[in-house]
Design a protein around this motif. Structure first.
Motif, PDB file in Angstrom:
ATOM      1  N   ASP A  30       1.016  -1.329  -0.133  1.00 46.78           N
ATOM      2  CA  ASP A  30       0.065  -0.003  -0.110  1.00 46.78           C
ATOM      3  C   ASP A  30       0.718   1.309   0.067  1.00 46.78           C
ATOM      4  O   ASP A  30       1.571   1.515   0.973  1.00 46.78           O
ATOM      5  N   SER A  31       1.032   2.020  -1.112  1.00 48.23           N
ATOM      6  CA  SER A  31       1.893   2.917  -1.314  1.00 48.23           C
ATOM      7  C   SER A  31       1.109   4.453  -1.225  1.00 48.23           C
ATOM      8  O   SER A  31       1.368   5.493  -1.574  1.00 48.23           O
ATOM      9  N   SER A  32      -0.239   4.196  -0.473  1.00 48.24           N
ATOM     10  CA  SER A  32      -1.263   5.468  -0.558  1.00 48.24           C
ATOM     11  C   SER A  32      -0.475   6.636   0.500  1.00 48.24           C
ATOM     12  O   SER A  32       0.199   6.214   1.323  1.00 48.24           O
ATOM     13  N   GLU A  33      -0.690   7.681   0.016  1.00 53.76           N
ATOM     14  CA  GLU A  33      -0.218   8.954   0.661  1.00 53.76           C
ATOM     15  C   GLU A  33      -1.594   9.814   0.970  1.00 53.76           C
ATOM     16  O   GLU A  33      -2.172  10.550   0.245  1.00 53.76           O
ATOM     17  N   ARG A  34      -2.280   9.335   2.244  1.00 51.75           N
ATOM     18  CA  ARG A  34      -3.510   9.766   2.683  1.00 51.75           C
ATOM     19  C   ARG A  34      -3.743  11.479   2.736  1.00 51.75           C
ATOM     20  O   ARG A  34      -4.517  11.866   2.344  1.00 51.75           O
ATOM     21  N   GLU A  35      -2.582  12.044   3.220  1.00 50.03           N
ATOM     22  CA  GLU A  35      -2.612  13.464   3.317  1.00 50.03           C
ATOM     23  C   GLU A  35      -2.855  14.245   1.942  1.00 50.03           C
ATOM     24  O   GLU A  35      -3.369  15.026   1.840  1.00 50.03           O
ATOM     25  N   SER A  36      -2.338  13.680   0.850  1.00 47.48           N
ATOM     26  CA  SER A  36      -2.498  14.070  -0.476  1.00 47.48           C
ATOM     27  C   SER A  36      -3.552  13.553  -1.271  1.00 47.48           C
ATOM     28  O   SER A  36      -3.442  13.519  -2.436  1.00 47.48           O
ATOM     29  N   GLN A  37      -4.312  12.751  -0.716  1.00 48.85           N
ATOM     30  CA  GLN A  37      -5.320  11.830  -1.560  1.00 48.85           C
ATOM     31  C   GLN A  37      -5.023  11.179  -2.522  1.00 48.85           C
ATOM     32  O   GLN A  37      -5.645  11.193  -3.591  1.00 48.85           O
ATOM     33  N   TYR A  38      -3.421  10.518  -2.303  1.00 46.01           N
ATOM     34  CA  TYR A  38      -3.264   9.610  -3.409  1.00 46.01           C
ATOM     35  C   TYR A  38      -3.253   8.285  -3.090  1.00 46.01           C
ATOM     36  O   TYR A  38      -2.688   7.975  -2.178  1.00 46.01           O
ATOM     37  N   PHE A  39      -4.196   7.311  -3.764  1.00 48.12           N
ATOM     38  CA  PHE A  39      -4.346   6.056  -3.306  1.00 48.12           C
ATOM     39  C   PHE A  39      -3.979   5.291  -4.531  1.00 48.12           C
ATOM     40  O   PHE A  39      -4.461   5.173  -5.406  1.00 48.12           O
ATOM     41  N   VAL A  40      -2.861   4.223  -3.983  1.00 50.30           N
ATOM     42  CA  VAL A  40      -2.299   3.405  -4.958  1.00 50.30           C
ATOM     43  C   VAL A  40      -1.841   2.201  -4.302  1.00 50.30           C
ATOM     44  O   VAL A  40      -1.202   2.317  -3.028  1.00 50.30           O
ATOM     45  N   ILE A  41      -1.819   1.196  -4.829  1.00 53.33           N
ATOM     46  CA  ILE A  41      -1.300  -0.019  -4.272  1.00 53.33           C
ATOM     47  C   ILE A  41      -0.247  -0.430  -5.365  1.00 53.33           C
ATOM     48  O   ILE A  41      -0.636  -0.666  -6.596  1.00 53.33           O
TER      49      ILE A  41
END
Length: 84
Positions: A30-41
């Motif tokens: 899970d490489s998501s960056e929640r603060e920047s609203q970037y959601f990626v696996i």
């Protein structure tokens, strides 16, 4: 015949560019960056002899959780088959 003038691509959709066999899956992160609203696996898979990867882009955190659950299940099924 289909009328090509009335066929529109839906915005924000993804298309299949290839396939990866479940038996080739190595792991996912899970490489998501929640603060920047970037959601990626990031999904890693073995293509002999190299390790390859691709990114699953998600719309929100809930979608990330759904994908992670599915991938966990697939990896567990793969492991069970390997042990048989």
């Amino acid at each position: 015949k289909k009328d090509k003038r009335n066929q529109k691509k839906a915005k924000g959709t993804y298309s299949l560019k290839g396939n990866i066999y479940i038996s080739s899956l190595a792991m996912f992160v899970d490489s998501s960056e929640r603060e920047s609203q970037y959601f990626v696996i990031k999904v890693l898979w073995r293509d002999v002899p190299n390790m390859e990867s691709f990114a699953l882009r998600c719309r929100n955190l809930e979608e990330v959780d759904v994908w992670k659950g599915c991938l966990d299940e697939l990896m567990a099924q793969k492991q069970m088959k390997k042990e048989d």
